[in-house]
Design a protein around this motif. Sequence first.
Motif, PDB file in Angstrom:
ATOM      1  N   ALA A  24       0.831  -1.284  -0.090  1.00 47.19           N
ATOM      2  CA  ALA A  24       0.070   0.058   0.018  1.00 47.19           C
ATOM      3  C   ALA A  24       0.809   1.211   0.143  1.00 47.19           C
ATOM      4  O   ALA A  24       0.577   2.156  -0.613  1.00 47.19           O
ATOM      5  CB  ALA A  24      -0.996  -0.210   0.962  1.00 47.19           C
ATOM      6  N   VAL A  61      -6.216   0.749   5.347  1.00 47.01           N
ATOM      7  CA  VAL A  61      -5.955  -0.467   4.405  1.00 47.01           C
ATOM      8  C   VAL A  61      -4.865  -1.145   5.147  1.00 47.01           C
ATOM      9  O   VAL A  61      -4.910  -2.540   5.431  1.00 47.01           O
ATOM     10  CB  VAL A  61      -5.375  -0.012   3.061  1.00 47.01           C
ATOM     11  CG1 VAL A  61      -4.549  -1.108   2.499  1.00 47.01           C
ATOM     12  CG2 VAL A  61      -6.211   0.795   2.328  1.00 47.01           C
ATOM     13  N   ILE A  67     -10.529  -4.492   4.556  1.00 50.91           N
ATOM     14  CA  ILE A  67     -10.157  -3.823   3.233  1.00 50.91           C
ATOM     15  C   ILE A  67      -9.166  -4.270   2.356  1.00 50.91           C
ATOM     16  O   ILE A  67      -8.119  -4.347   2.996  1.00 50.91           O
ATOM     17  CB  ILE A  67      -9.820  -2.208   3.544  1.00 50.91           C
ATOM     18  CG1 ILE A  67     -11.047  -1.455   4.358  1.00 50.91           C
ATOM     19  CG2 ILE A  67      -9.638  -1.624   2.256  1.00 50.91           C
ATOM     20  CD1 ILE A  67     -10.769  -0.320   4.955  1.00 50.91           C
ATOM     21  N   GLY A  72      -8.120  -0.771  -1.210  1.00 53.29           N
ATOM     22  CA  GLY A  72      -7.179   0.576  -0.667  1.00 53.29           C
ATOM     23  C   GLY A  72      -6.347   1.336  -1.841  1.00 53.29           C
ATOM     24  O   GLY A  72      -6.463   2.603  -1.883  1.00 53.29           O
TER      25      GLY A  72
END
Length: 166
Positions: A24, A61, A67, A72
Amino acid sequence: MDWSGMFFQNWEGLARTLVVGILAYSCLVLFLRISGKRTLAKLNAFDLVVTVALGSTLAAVLLQKSIPLAEGALALALLIVMQLCVTFLSVRWRGFSKAVRSEPALLVRDGELCLQAMRRERITEGEIDSAVRSSGAANLSSEHTVILESDGSISVVTGIPHRLKE
């Protein structure tokens, strides 16, 4: 009360946080590089809101198992694309720009406080004095103009004609 779950639940959760966190974060850095310097520039309240939303989305996230990484990443991309759309429209349409961005405000003209503007912008005389000192001046003189910029910073200008409205 079971205290063990507060400090450690399982290795799977730690592994997920590590893997999803790296991915992420990498997505966010990539999206920010693609979007350019403007996305995180300290320019106005709108930019600050987007920056906080990016951080909040990244945290969600990382920490919420519900999630998935793909959702995300899409949320991060959506925030950045919306930011780009707003800046694109702001540059091309003055009316749109005025709706999303604040204008600079004149707080001091020729050394005289603009009290009405100070009240409207909720700026104290002490804050102006602090900005004047930070600029290197000992005190407010008749040569100083003080402006509350659209990003919330206070600029102290010496010897420049004032063209801003109070």
